[in-house]
Enzyme design. Sequence first.
Site, mmCIF file in Angstrom:
data_model
loop_
_atom_site.group_PDB
_atom_site.id
_atom_site.type_symbol
_atom_site.label_atom_id
_atom_site.label_comp_id
_atom_site.label_asym_id
_atom_site.label_seq_id
_atom_site.Cartn_x
_atom_site.Cartn_y
_atom_site.Cartn_z
ATOM 1 N N HIS A 55 0.836 -1.211 0.000
ATOM 2 C CA HIS A 55 0.000 0.000 0.000
ATOM 3 C C HIS A 55 0.864 1.252 0.000
ATOM 4 O O HIS A 55 1.554 1.546 0.977
ATOM 5 C CB HIS A 55 -0.903 -0.005 1.234
ATOM 6 C CG HIS A 55 -1.962 1.044 1.203
ATOM 7 N ND1 HIS A 55 -2.987 1.037 0.277
ATOM 8 C CD2 HIS A 55 -2.176 2.147 1.963
ATOM 9 C CE1 HIS A 55 -3.785 2.069 0.494
ATOM 10 N NE2 HIS A 55 -3.306 2.775 1.504
ATOM 11 N N HIS A 57 0.849 5.547 -1.441
ATOM 12 C CA HIS A 57 0.429 6.718 -2.218
ATOM 13 C C HIS A 57 1.734 7.477 -2.474
ATOM 14 O O HIS A 57 2.179 8.264 -1.623
ATOM 15 C CB HIS A 57 -0.556 7.584 -1.451
ATOM 16 C CG HIS A 57 -1.709 6.819 -0.841
ATOM 17 N ND1 HIS A 57 -2.761 6.351 -1.597
ATOM 18 C CD2 HIS A 57 -1.962 6.435 0.425
ATOM 19 C CE1 HIS A 57 -3.624 5.719 -0.803
ATOM 20 N NE2 HIS A 57 -3.153 5.752 0.429
ATOM 21 N N TYR A 120 -5.101 7.378 -6.670
ATOM 22 C CA TYR A 120 -6.392 8.091 -6.723
ATOM 23 C C TYR A 120 -6.304 9.504 -7.282
ATOM 24 O O TYR A 120 -7.336 10.152 -7.475
ATOM 25 C CB TYR A 120 -7.064 8.119 -5.343
ATOM 26 C CG TYR A 120 -6.316 8.820 -4.235
ATOM 27 C CD1 TYR A 120 -6.509 10.180 -3.990
ATOM 28 C CD2 TYR A 120 -5.441 8.127 -3.417
ATOM 29 C CE1 TYR A 120 -5.840 10.813 -2.962
ATOM 30 C CE2 TYR A 120 -4.780 8.750 -2.383
ATOM 31 C CZ TYR A 120 -4.973 10.105 -2.158
ATOM 32 O OH TYR A 120 -4.305 10.724 -1.140
ATOM 33 N N HIS A 204 -12.134 3.074 -3.157
ATOM 34 C CA HIS A 204 -11.329 3.776 -2.151
ATOM 35 C C HIS A 204 -11.657 3.351 -0.734
ATOM 36 O O HIS A 204 -10.771 3.042 0.068
ATOM 37 C CB HIS A 204 -11.509 5.294 -2.284
ATOM 38 C CG HIS A 204 -10.751 6.071 -1.245
ATOM 39 N ND1 HIS A 204 -11.266 6.351 0.002
ATOM 40 C CD2 HIS A 204 -9.499 6.588 -1.264
ATOM 41 C CE1 HIS A 204 -10.358 7.017 0.704
ATOM 42 N NE2 HIS A 204 -9.283 7.169 -0.040
ATOM 43 N N GLU A 232 -10.004 2.280 9.308
ATOM 44 C CA GLU A 232 -8.772 2.948 9.753
ATOM 45 C C GLU A 232 -9.069 3.861 10.941
ATOM 46 O O GLU A 232 -8.206 4.078 11.789
ATOM 47 C CB GLU A 232 -8.182 3.766 8.595
ATOM 48 C CG GLU A 232 -6.906 4.529 8.965
ATOM 49 C CD GLU A 232 -6.302 5.310 7.812
ATOM 50 O OE1 GLU A 232 -6.963 5.429 6.755
ATOM 51 O OE2 GLU A 232 -5.173 5.798 7.958
ATOM 52 N N HIS A 266 -5.468 -1.411 6.299
ATOM 53 C CA HIS A 266 -5.550 -0.993 7.707
ATOM 54 C C HIS A 266 -6.324 -2.018 8.544
ATOM 55 O O HIS A 266 -5.729 -2.682 9.364
ATOM 56 C CB HIS A 266 -6.142 0.409 7.890
ATOM 57 C CG HIS A 266 -5.440 1.472 7.115
ATOM 58 N ND1 HIS A 266 -4.100 1.735 7.286
ATOM 59 C CD2 HIS A 266 -5.865 2.322 6.128
ATOM 60 C CE1 HIS A 266 -3.736 2.706 6.462
ATOM 61 N NE2 HIS A 266 -4.778 3.078 5.747
ATOM 62 N N ASP A 317 2.151 3.230 2.782
ATOM 63 C CA ASP A 317 1.005 4.144 2.793
ATOM 64 C C ASP A 317 1.392 5.596 2.504
ATOM 65 O O ASP A 317 1.626 5.945 1.357
ATOM 66 C CB ASP A 317 0.271 3.983 4.136
ATOM 67 C CG ASP A 317 -1.103 4.637 4.118
ATOM 68 O OD1 ASP A 317 -1.522 5.122 3.053
ATOM 69 O OD2 ASP A 317 -1.767 4.666 5.172
HETATM 70 ZN ZN LIG Z 1 -3.979 4.684 2.044
#
Ligand SMILES: [Zn+2]
Length: 449
Positions: A55, A57, A120, A204, A232, A266, A317
């Site tokens: 994971h 971003h 995203y 998402h 989360e 998460h 993340d």
């Molecule tokens: Zn995330």
Amino acid sequence: MVSLWFERAWIDDRWERKVRLRIADGRIASVETGVAAGAGDERHRVCLPGLCNVHSHGFQRGMAGLSERRSRPDDNFWSWREIMYRFLDRLTPEDVASITAQAYAEMLETGFTRVGEFHYLHHDPAGAVYADPAEMAGAIAAASDTTGIGLTLLPVFYAHGNFGAAPPSPGQRRFLNDIDGFAALLDASRPKLPGDANIGVAPHSLRAVTPDELAALLQLSPAGPVHIHAAEQVKEVADCVAWSGARPVEWLLDNAGVDERWCLIHSTHLDDREVPRLAASGAVAGLCPVTEANLGDGIFPAVEYFAANGRFGVGTDSNILVDAAQELRALEYSQRLAHRARALLASEAAPFAGAHLFARALHGGAQALGVRTGLAVGNPADIVSLDLDHPAFAGTDDATLLDRWIFAARAGAIDCVWRAGIKRVAAGRHVDGDAIAQAYRACVARILA
Ligand SMILES: [Zn+2]
């Protein structure tokens, strides 16, 4: 044909001695154990299979360290998200490529050889679709190509601002698609995938997707990984209960057909019934312990989840700090702090915490990204070597070697990293690290000016 020889190699969850790996076309062509090094072998000390980072971003690496200032007494995930939205407001595809390349180079340097990019940020700063709807996916593919890291692209479907199809906020304008727009995005993304990259789909969260949209997404992507953020935040759990009467993971288990394809990112806030049910589903919990600590999310019930034989992978993340060993260390330490006991994520059969965490994260991470890992014939030649001269390994034996790497070594423990058979990291540094860092520094300085 590349031929590598190691004193020790981690094969099928244990150490083998005097191992030769032959590599052809990016894959492991042969594995020999108990053999002497030959004249044509490149010799190294310790060989590990590369880990999957489930994971990421990537662009968030560019705002690492910019959100640690206290601005109000109740700073939390939601106030962090406002800062993140302001940061991404100005990013161009070139910026995303530069920042993500820096994150990916750091991943390789710390032992991750493949990344699941939960992607995203699709549209231009005004929220309009680029002429090529997969322009931003192309920027991520470019970062993978520049650094060499394996890529599992997880295009994110995002349509709403909260449960019950609440309208999105202006800060979310660059993320939004309807199902038709998303189908076009998926189609445009596929030709951009470099090397052995694969693609999945990422609703998402249950905040951003309605049940009907979730069903449509699964039809668009009938095979391959399915990733979703779930549980989360305590507020997210409460909002989900108010919307549906069920908690987020409970709702997914009841309604979404969660199975081995799925990775629930998460899954921090699970109750006593959700823990064994998630474990029994065969899905992977995508744990991001460093980011979860940074954001103040909470503590995943890993002791109970491990007891139920649940599968997990680790992810970086927000990329606040990119380090494979640190994710495993933070996971174990979170449990020690919560339970006031030690070596909690080891077991009777696997009593060394670091080795047990590594083995499980290796298998769970590969499952979550829909790929094969491990030092076996036919698998991608994704290989990490450790520097046994690092002080953390002084007097080491097989039993404690992985514990020493995960719990006791600062930077410098990793020597080389091969990805699809190409050496991308040498002496602990990405071979193109200087150029990648230079582009990154220029990009971030311009954005923050
Ligand atoms: Zn995330």
